[in-house]
Design an enzyme around this catalytic site. Structure first.
Site, PDB file in Angstrom:
ATOM      1  N   ALA A 243       0.850  -1.188   0.000  1.00  0.00           N
ATOM      2  CA  ALA A 243       0.000   0.000   0.000  1.00  0.00           C
ATOM      3  C   ALA A 243       0.887   1.240   0.000  1.00  0.00           C
ATOM      4  O   ALA A 243       2.106   1.140   0.177  1.00  0.00           O
ATOM      5  CB  ALA A 243      -0.890  -0.003   1.236  1.00  0.00           C
ATOM      6  N   LYS A 244       0.220   2.382  -0.188  1.00  0.00           N
ATOM      7  CA  LYS A 244       0.934   3.669  -0.250  1.00  0.00           C
ATOM      8  C   LYS A 244       1.887   3.876   0.914  1.00  0.00           C
ATOM      9  O   LYS A 244       2.993   4.370   0.738  1.00  0.00           O
ATOM     10  CB  LYS A 244      -0.113   4.790  -0.191  1.00  0.00           C
ATOM     11  CG  LYS A 244      -0.289   5.522  -1.482  1.00  0.00           C
ATOM     12  CD  LYS A 244      -0.985   6.841  -1.208  1.00  0.00           C
ATOM     13  CE  LYS A 244      -1.860   7.182  -2.385  1.00  0.00           C
ATOM     14  NZ  LYS A 244      -3.245   7.405  -2.087  1.00  0.00           N
ATOM     15  N   ARG A 245       1.407   3.495   2.115  1.00  0.00           N
ATOM     16  CA  ARG A 245       2.228   3.769   3.302  1.00  0.00           C
ATOM     17  C   ARG A 245       3.569   3.042   3.277  1.00  0.00           C
ATOM     18  O   ARG A 245       4.453   3.334   4.073  1.00  0.00           O
ATOM     19  CB  ARG A 245       1.441   3.422   4.570  1.00  0.00           C
ATOM     20  CG  ARG A 245       1.210   1.958   4.772  1.00  0.00           C
ATOM     21  CD  ARG A 245       0.204   1.680   5.883  1.00  0.00           C
ATOM     22  NE  ARG A 245      -0.481   0.435   5.599  1.00  0.00           N
ATOM     23  CZ  ARG A 245       0.030  -0.746   5.802  1.00  0.00           C
ATOM     24  NH1 ARG A 245       1.243  -0.855   6.324  1.00  0.00           N
ATOM     25  NH2 ARG A 245      -0.641  -1.845   5.492  1.00  0.00           N
ATOM     26  N   HIS A 246       3.731   2.083   2.342  1.00  0.00           N
ATOM     27  CA  HIS A 246       5.012   1.381   2.277  1.00  0.00           C
ATOM     28  C   HIS A 246       6.080   2.178   1.521  1.00  0.00           C
ATOM     29  O   HIS A 246       7.188   1.697   1.325  1.00  0.00           O
ATOM     30  CB  HIS A 246       4.833   0.003   1.624  1.00  0.00           C
ATOM     31  CG  HIS A 246       4.118  -0.965   2.512  1.00  0.00           C
ATOM     32  ND1 HIS A 246       2.907  -1.539   2.183  1.00  0.00           N
ATOM     33  CD2 HIS A 246       4.422  -1.445   3.737  1.00  0.00           C
ATOM     34  CE1 HIS A 246       2.519  -2.331   3.165  1.00  0.00           C
ATOM     35  NE2 HIS A 246       3.419  -2.287   4.116  1.00  0.00           N
TER      36      HIS A 246
END
Ligand code: GLU
Length: 306
Positions: A243-246
């Site tokens: 996901a984006k947070r990665h």
């Protein structure tokens, strides 16, 4: 098997940029189709008006091209195919297979967690299945627009996934038309896969639980059931779905840290055992190296140094 039986597709929802996990799934779907000499199609699943971001549609296609994928014919957009879905819904309705449902999401969750209720949170507990005419009229009068659900009635289904083996499921009475009038994902995907002659569905493992619902719809609509391969997802370093947070997970993110689409393709190819570290490859280079019998069975982790 003839090449026409292997027609494949990639069907992104333009709700956010594709990340390398999505791109890897697209690459696998492309490799499966093209290595069999079959057609490969792209379909934009843009029915969810609230979540679709128009600028993302073109960006997704540009990303697919950037990693070297090609496709046959024009890109199909679901938002331009409403009559097809309405026709299928009409056929199901004419056979008495649908019923209106007035429940809100909150009511469904409450019913599912009630002590006497069904314990599986996402299953529809059948609240509106046997509503009387008066019951319906009362709800209509309260101004609640209904969704339409299919009477699945505990049909048990099994199918053979090319990667996950034998899977079973018992679809609930799922939605075929949402209460905002949009055809559901389940309905549209089945109608389109049949209309486009898709023989081989290669998609992310997160969709495997939708498959029994889709097979049920194929049967109810008299449509051929494609073969399925649900490919393992790419995970972040914490073991969760990418996901984006990665961090740098899209082609644009990777470009910003100095890595071009060719390098991302190189990482994907290495993760599939199709290239050596440091080797420069194009998608077409991978075709002769690809063996569909050796599709990956385990998730891959995108580590920061990947
Ligand atoms: N549009 C769906 C998604 O992006 C995929 C549909 C499918 O492959 O069946 O998750």
């Amino acid at each position: 098997m003839s090449a026409s039986d292997c027609t494949g597709r990639f069907a992104p929802s333009p709700t956010g940029q594709l990340h390398v996990g999505n791109l890897r799934t697209a690459l696998l779907a492309w490799l499966v189709a093209r290595s069999a000499g079959a057609r490969f199609l792209v379909r934009v699943e843009d029915l969810d008006r609230l979540r679709v971001r128009p600028s993302v549609k073109e960006a997704q296609l540009a990303d697919l091209r950037a990693i070297g994928l090609d496709w046959d014919g024009p890109v199909v957009r679901q938002s331009e195919r409403m009559e097809l879905y309405e026709d299928a819904i009409g056929r199901l309705d004419a056979e008495g297979l649908l019923y209106p449902c007035y429940c809100t999401r909150r009511e469904i969750q409450a019913a599912a967690s009630a002590p006497h209720g069904i314990s599986v949170a996402d299953r529809y507990p059948g609240t509106c299945r046997e509503l009387t005419r008066t019951g319906r009229a009362e709800r209509e009068a309260a101004g609640r627009p209904p969704a339409l659900r299919v009477r699945a009635e505990g049909t048990r289904l099994s199918f053979e996934d090319r990667l996950m083996g034998r899977r079973e499921g018992e679809p609930d009475d799922f939605v075929v038309r949402r209460n905002d009038g949009a055809p559901s994902y389940q309905l549209a995907v089945v109608v389109d896969d049949a209309a486009q002659g898709i023989g081989e569905v290669v998609r992310g493992a997160d969709l495997v639980d939708s498959t029994p619902r889709q097979i049920l719809l194929c049967r109810l609509l008299g449509l051929p059931v494609p073969r399925y391969a649900h490919v393992p997802l790419v995970l972040g370093p914490d073991g969760q779905r990418l996901a984006k947070r990665h961090g740098a997970v899209t082609l644009a993110d990777r470009a910003a840290v100095g890595e071009g689409p060719g390098e991302v393709l190189g990482w994907m190819a290495r993760s599939l055992g199709l290239a050596e570290p440091g080797e420069k490859v194009s998608a077409a280079d991978l075709l002769p190296r690809f063996d569909p019998e050796k599709l990956p069975r385990e998730p891959t982790v995108l580590s920061p140094e990947a």
